[in-house]
Design an enzyme around this catalytic site. Structure first.
Site, mmCIF file in Angstrom:
data_model
loop_
_atom_site.group_PDB
_atom_site.id
_atom_site.type_symbol
_atom_site.label_atom_id
_atom_site.label_comp_id
_atom_site.label_asym_id
_atom_site.label_seq_id
_atom_site.Cartn_x
_atom_site.Cartn_y
_atom_site.Cartn_z
ATOM 1 C CB SER A 46 -0.935 -0.076 1.207
ATOM 2 O OG SER A 46 -1.998 0.797 1.045
ATOM 3 C CD1 TRP A 47 3.352 4.822 3.754
ATOM 4 C CD2 TRP A 47 3.055 6.143 1.973
ATOM 5 N NE1 TRP A 47 4.354 5.800 3.767
ATOM 6 C CE2 TRP A 47 4.187 6.618 2.693
ATOM 7 C CE3 TRP A 47 2.677 6.832 0.799
ATOM 8 C CZ2 TRP A 47 4.926 7.731 2.280
ATOM 9 C CZ3 TRP A 47 3.426 7.923 0.378
ATOM 10 C CH2 TRP A 47 4.526 8.362 1.124
ATOM 11 C CG HIS A 69 -5.575 -2.573 0.652
ATOM 12 N ND1 HIS A 69 -4.758 -2.219 -0.406
ATOM 13 C CD2 HIS A 69 -5.105 -1.900 1.730
ATOM 14 C CE1 HIS A 69 -3.854 -1.344 0.008
ATOM 15 N NE2 HIS A 69 -4.033 -1.140 1.289
HETATM 16 C C1 LIG Z 1 -3.987 4.432 1.233
HETATM 17 N N1 LIG Z 1 -3.287 3.854 2.355
HETATM 18 C C2 LIG Z 1 -3.474 2.470 2.543
HETATM 19 C C3 LIG Z 1 -2.367 1.936 3.406
HETATM 20 O O1 LIG Z 1 -1.211 2.206 3.169
HETATM 21 C C4 LIG Z 1 -2.770 1.120 4.540
HETATM 22 N N2 LIG Z 1 -3.925 0.536 4.697
HETATM 23 N N3 LIG Z 1 -3.847 -0.137 5.889
HETATM 24 C C5 LIG Z 1 -2.674 0.087 6.410
HETATM 25 C C6 LIG Z 1 -2.206 -0.456 7.727
HETATM 26 C C7 LIG Z 1 -2.088 -1.975 7.649
HETATM 27 C C8 LIG Z 1 -0.853 0.112 8.101
HETATM 28 C C9 LIG Z 1 -3.215 -0.113 8.813
HETATM 29 O O2 LIG Z 1 -1.957 0.873 5.604
#
Ligand SMILES: CNCC(=O)c1nnc(C(C)(C)C)o1
Length: 319
Positions: free
Chosen positions: A111-112, A298
């Site tokens: 993700s990020w 995700h």
């Molecule tokens: C757009 N941001 C999504 C992301 O990086 C993300 N989603 N869940 C997380 C954690 C597992 C760190 C809570 O990070």
């Protein structure tokens, strides 16, 4: 070849590394101190690391280095936005690498964490032995609009979408990120806490193929939600601090990392960072192995995703 997480383990070393006059970042090391170093890049931004993240790496083969990025997890000051940008975090990874006496390391992020891993590798390709990227997010305007402004996601999670927009007056719903950022940077602690929980619930509810109560309940951890929501919104209102939209996918940027062994792992039903971005990355970088996990959302915790990530790490340990 492991197909599930390695056993839980405790760090053999934990420290707070000063990286500026203001920020100290938490650096925890797990597994084999003489093993192959791997940098774990957490998501959010602002999500912080969890000891469970270290269980993806064979403790006999790897020296797993879990870094809480500025303001995240155990780093201090908590949820701090001052001097907190993508390029500060990239520079911090270099400070950690030099502090630990590491020449090259594997880099692993979702993700990020995939965004920041790409930014780091493109700036310092000579320090990256491999890249394992999950749930690809490049912080393009279209990616942000899709997830935080709808309308795509509200067709799929209508009850959680209604909760998410309820905090914001109708007149401000044209730009939900700006509206939330105003509340997440409020001097009124109650306003900030309400916005942090609602923002985090939206993301936690939509991160799994099937809504997971334990995952959703993380939004009730006020300390986690404050950092996660504030830092995400801060990065998003600043378009990730990138020079241009789509910067990470530009030919010149991909050419800098094209030679690095890479595995892309993407959930087919990832509603937070949908497969289009992973597909765009694959088209720009066909040399990178591209794995789509059929029954996965995700989160890295989706069964097929976890398995693919561990298999990738096991393979890269042989490099
Ligand atoms: C757009 N941001 C999504 C992301 O990086 C993300 N989603 N869940 C997380 C954690 C597992 C760190 C809570 O990070």
């Amino acid at each position: 070849m492991a197909t599930k997480l390695y056993p839980p383990l405790k760090p053999y070393k934990s420290e707070l590394l000063p990286v500026s006059d203001l920020h100290k970042i938490s650096v925890k090391q797990f597994g084999n101190a003489q093993g192959q170093p791997v940098l774990f890049v957490h998501g959010g931004p602002g999500g912080g690391c969890d000891a469970r993240d270290a269980q993806r790496f064979d403790p006999a083969q790897y020296r797993a280095i879990l870094v809480d990025q500025r303001g995240s997890g155990d780093s201090l000051p908590h949820a701090e936005l001052t001097d907190n940008t993508t390029w500060h975090l990239v520079d911090d990874f270099e400070k950690v690498r030099e502090h630990l006496g590491i020449e090259k390391w594997h880099v692993f992020g979702g993700s990020w964490g995939s965004t920041l891993s790409l930014a780091y590798a493109q700036k310092h390709p000579e320090c990256v032995r491999s890249l394992t990227l999950r749930g690809i997010f490049t912080l393009r305007r279209a990616e942000l609009d899709y997830f935080y402004n709808g309308p795509g996601t509200n067709f799929i999670f209508p009850e959680y979408w209604d909760e998410y927009i309820a905090v914001i007056p109708e007149a401000e719903r044209g730009d939900m990120i700006a509206a939330y950022y105003k509340r997440l940077t409020s001097d009124d602690a109650a306003v900030r806490a309400e916005a942090g929980r609602a923002w985090s619930r939206w993301e936690m509810a939509t991160s799994r193929l099937h809504v997971n109560k334990d995952y959703l309940d993380r939004a009730d951890d006020a300390e986690f939600a404050d950092a996660f929501a504030r830092i995400e919104a801060h990065y998003f209102v600043n378009a990730g601090f990138f020079e241009r939209d789509g910067y990470l996918l530009e030919r010149a940027q991909i050419d800098r990392i094209r030679h690095i062994p890479c595995v892309i792992v993407q959930g087919a039903y990832d509603m937070v960072c949908p497969p289009k971005t992973a597909w765009d990355l694959h088209k720009a970088w066909p040399e990178a192995k591209y794995i789509v996990v059929p029954a996965a959302g995700h989160s890295a915790m989706e069964e097929g995703t976890e398995r693919a990530l561990i298999e990738a790490a096991d393979e890269f340990a042989k490099l």
